[in-house]
Scaffold this active site. Structure first.
Site, PDB file in Angstrom:
ATOM      1  N   ASN A   7       8.520  -2.341 -24.542  1.00  0.00           N
ATOM      2  CA  ASN A   7       9.138  -3.668 -24.632  1.00  0.00           C
ATOM      3  C   ASN A   7      10.575  -3.711 -24.157  1.00  0.00           C
ATOM      4  O   ASN A   7      11.067  -4.751 -23.734  1.00  0.00           O
ATOM      5  CB  ASN A   7       9.134  -4.137 -26.096  1.00  0.00           C
ATOM      6  CG  ASN A   7       7.790  -4.699 -26.477  1.00  0.00           C
ATOM      7  OD1 ASN A   7       6.933  -4.856 -25.622  1.00  0.00           O
ATOM      8  ND2 ASN A   7       7.610  -4.999 -27.743  1.00  0.00           N
ATOM      9  N   THR A  20      -6.795  11.958   5.539  1.00  0.00           N
ATOM     10  CA  THR A  20      -7.407  10.793   4.908  1.00  0.00           C
ATOM     11  C   THR A  20      -8.318  10.117   5.923  1.00  0.00           C
ATOM     12  O   THR A  20      -7.880   9.824   7.034  1.00  0.00           O
ATOM     13  CB  THR A  20      -6.316   9.803   4.455  1.00  0.00           C
ATOM     14  OG1 THR A  20      -5.333  10.519   3.708  1.00  0.00           O
ATOM     15  CG2 THR A  20      -6.899   8.703   3.601  1.00  0.00           C
ATOM     16  N   LYS A  74     -10.071   7.403   7.930  1.00  0.00           N
ATOM     17  CA  LYS A  74      -9.807   6.013   8.297  1.00  0.00           C
ATOM     18  C   LYS A  74     -10.941   5.534   9.205  1.00  0.00           C
ATOM     19  O   LYS A  74     -11.552   6.350   9.872  1.00  0.00           O
ATOM     20  CB  LYS A  74      -8.461   5.893   9.038  1.00  0.00           C
ATOM     21  CG  LYS A  74      -7.278   6.550   8.340  1.00  0.00           C
ATOM     22  CD  LYS A  74      -6.776   5.725   7.193  1.00  0.00           C
ATOM     23  CE  LYS A  74      -5.533   6.398   6.569  1.00  0.00           C
ATOM     24  NZ  LYS A  74      -5.018   5.652   5.426  1.00  0.00           N
ATOM     25  N   HIS A 102      -3.667  10.625  -6.549  1.00  0.00           N
ATOM     26  CA  HIS A 102      -2.986   9.675  -5.667  1.00  0.00           C
ATOM     27  C   HIS A 102      -2.109   8.768  -6.515  1.00  0.00           C
ATOM     28  O   HIS A 102      -2.464   8.439  -7.645  1.00  0.00           O
ATOM     29  CB  HIS A 102      -4.009   8.848  -4.880  1.00  0.00           C
ATOM     30  CG  HIS A 102      -3.373   8.108  -3.747  1.00  0.00           C
ATOM     31  ND1 HIS A 102      -2.651   6.957  -3.930  1.00  0.00           N
ATOM     32  CD2 HIS A 102      -3.322   8.372  -2.418  1.00  0.00           C
ATOM     33  CE1 HIS A 102      -2.188   6.538  -2.754  1.00  0.00           C
ATOM     34  NE2 HIS A 102      -2.576   7.382  -1.829  1.00  0.00           N
TER      35      HIS A 102
END
Length: 466
Positions: free
Chosen positions: A113, A163, A165, A284
């Site tokens: 908070n 990675t 793609k 990740h």
């Protein structure tokens, strides 16, 4: 009897400059920007109060406990150089405020908070000192750097990844084919993108099967151990564990988790499963920049990195220093050390506010990923050293001859850089020459050098040292 209702200033209770910190305290360094007219002592005390035992008014139940034992204390305040209204406030928290082995509980207190507190214009958690007594309540990384090298039988160089793609839209079979080409070309790992979970065009089980096929086929051809980070991130913890179980049944070496979007509770559960079942865990950091990119509000990535080491992961993305994503060199090297080393000295020039002793908790391998290609290899090898994963997505798949030649180019480049370094050459000064020499006997590397010779991502870093 001694209870006086009403509102009193936080600093009367929570600002204690004479306090001597204990070895068991969790220490926090906050960058505080108070509202106009709020003195820094009151702002720092407010942070200590609202993130520990305090509330806005005196309550009679304060008398039922020992505030001195449980309250957070702001024990030091330093102005931030070059800023008129920013201060580094140091807060000490007694260990009893936190549940053992729970990053979730630690963050709920320290960065809960208090970040919405009206008396502060902005608040950023710059660093945490986690005491050995608390570290010992965590399992930490499932395996750590040395065990990973032993499992993979790979030593003396950075590991290479890619990675796949386009990150979304491929069918499972085409996706597996792309993995196979990269792995047979010489990469150690291929990777699910962070947002590949289980979408209509490629369900998770199909992807896992075709990627496992790619791993086994490329291992048979190359004689090297290969892996693909199978993203087990899911909508529920139960589903996530189900995916990890299937990965284990397939016999693959590594799974993956998006630890910030998935949450620390899920991440710690998965890390425990991975240690119990011999799976490596790649992490990740999707969503980190929402939290860590602004200089005066949020939480620095070094805190998220420390939290991950507690919660558990064997790899984590840590920026590149040279690619397309944010990361200043000294700051990045500071938290890379915090991920890998057993003991890290306080060093403000690298953004490290506290000496951190990890007391035998295994290390995490930093992953450099994002807009990097073969021309970056000398700099990456020098900056990150051997205990790293260098991940080239477009820098592999964008090769004019295809995935496997792209992988060959990266493997040749990293081997050339490691050999040059081991021979005593200066990678920073001679990097381009080293890559050019290697490209003479590797047509794949020569083609890669030609494609990316002019490319740079040059912008000023947003988050810099003061």
């Amino acid at each position: 009897v001694g209870f006086k209702a009403g509102v009193k200033e936080y600093k009367l209770t929570y600002y204690t400059p004479e306090y001597e910190t204990k070895d068991t305290d969790i220490l926090a360094a906050f960058r505080v920007t108070p509202q106009p007219g709020v003195p820094p002592e009151e702002a720092g005390a407010a942070v200590a109060a609202e993130s520990s035992t305090g509330t806005w008014t005196t309550v009679w139940t304060d008398g039922l406990t020992s505030l001195d034992r449980y309250k957070g204390r702001c024990y030091n305040i330093e102005p931030v150089p070059g800023e008129t209204d920013q201060y580094i406030c140091y807060v000490a928290y007694p260990l009893d405020l936190f549940e053992e082995g729970s990053v979730t509980n630690m963050f709920t207190s320290i960065v809960g908070n208090v970040f919405g507190f009206k008396a502060l214009r902005a608040l950023r958690l710059e660093d945490l000192r986690i005491p050995p007594a608390y570290i010992k309540t965590f399992q930490g990384p499932p395996h750590g750097i040395q065990v990973e090298r032993d499992k993979l039988n790979k030593y003396g160089r950075p590991l290479l990844g890619c990675t796949i793609k386009p990150k979304l839209g491929l069918s499972a079979k085409n996706y597996g084919r792309a993995c196979y080409e990269c792995l047979r070309g010489g990469l150690d790992f291929t990777k699910d993108d962070e947002n590949v979970n289980s979408q209509p065009f490629m369900r998770w089980r199909d992807r896992f099967l075709f990627c496992a096929e790619a791993i086994y086929k490329s291992q048979a051809e190359t004689g090297e151990i290969k892996g693909h980070y199978l993203n087990a991130t899911a909508g529920t913890c139960e589903e996530m564990i189900k995916r990890a179980v299937f990965a284990r049944e397939l016999g693959v070496p590594i799974v993956m988790h998006d630890y910030l979007t998935g949450g620390f509770t899920a991440n710690t559960s998965l890390a425990h499963y991975c240690r119990d079942n011999g799976l490596l865990l790649h992490i990740h950091r999707a969503m980190h920049a929402v939290i860590d990119r602004q200089k005066n509000h949020g939480m620095h990535f070094r805190v998220l990195a420390k939290a991950l080491r507690l919660s558990g992961g064997d790899h984590i993305h840590a920026g590149t220093v040279v690619g397309k994503l944010e990361g200043e060199r000294d700051i990045t090297l500071g938290f890379v050390d915090l991920l890998r080393d057993d003991f890290v000295e306080k060093d403000r020039s690298r953004g490290i506010y506290f000496t951190q002793d990890w007391v035998s908790l295994p290390g995490v391998i930093p992953v450099a990923s994002g807009g990097i290609h073969v021309w970056h290899m000398p700099a990456l090898t020098e900056i990150f050293g051997d205990d790293s994963v260098l991940q080239f997505g477009g820098g592999t798949l964008g090769h004019p001859w295809g995935n496997a030649p792209g992988a060959v180019a990266n493997r040749v480049a990293v081997e050339a850089c490691v050999q040059a370094r081991n021979e005593g050459r200066d990678l920073a000064a001679e990097g381009n020459a080293i890559i050019r020499e290697a490209s003479k006997w590797s047509p794949e590397l020569a083609a890669a050098c030609e494609v990316w010779k002019e490319l740079k991502f040059e912008f000023q870093a947003v988050d810099t040292l003061d």
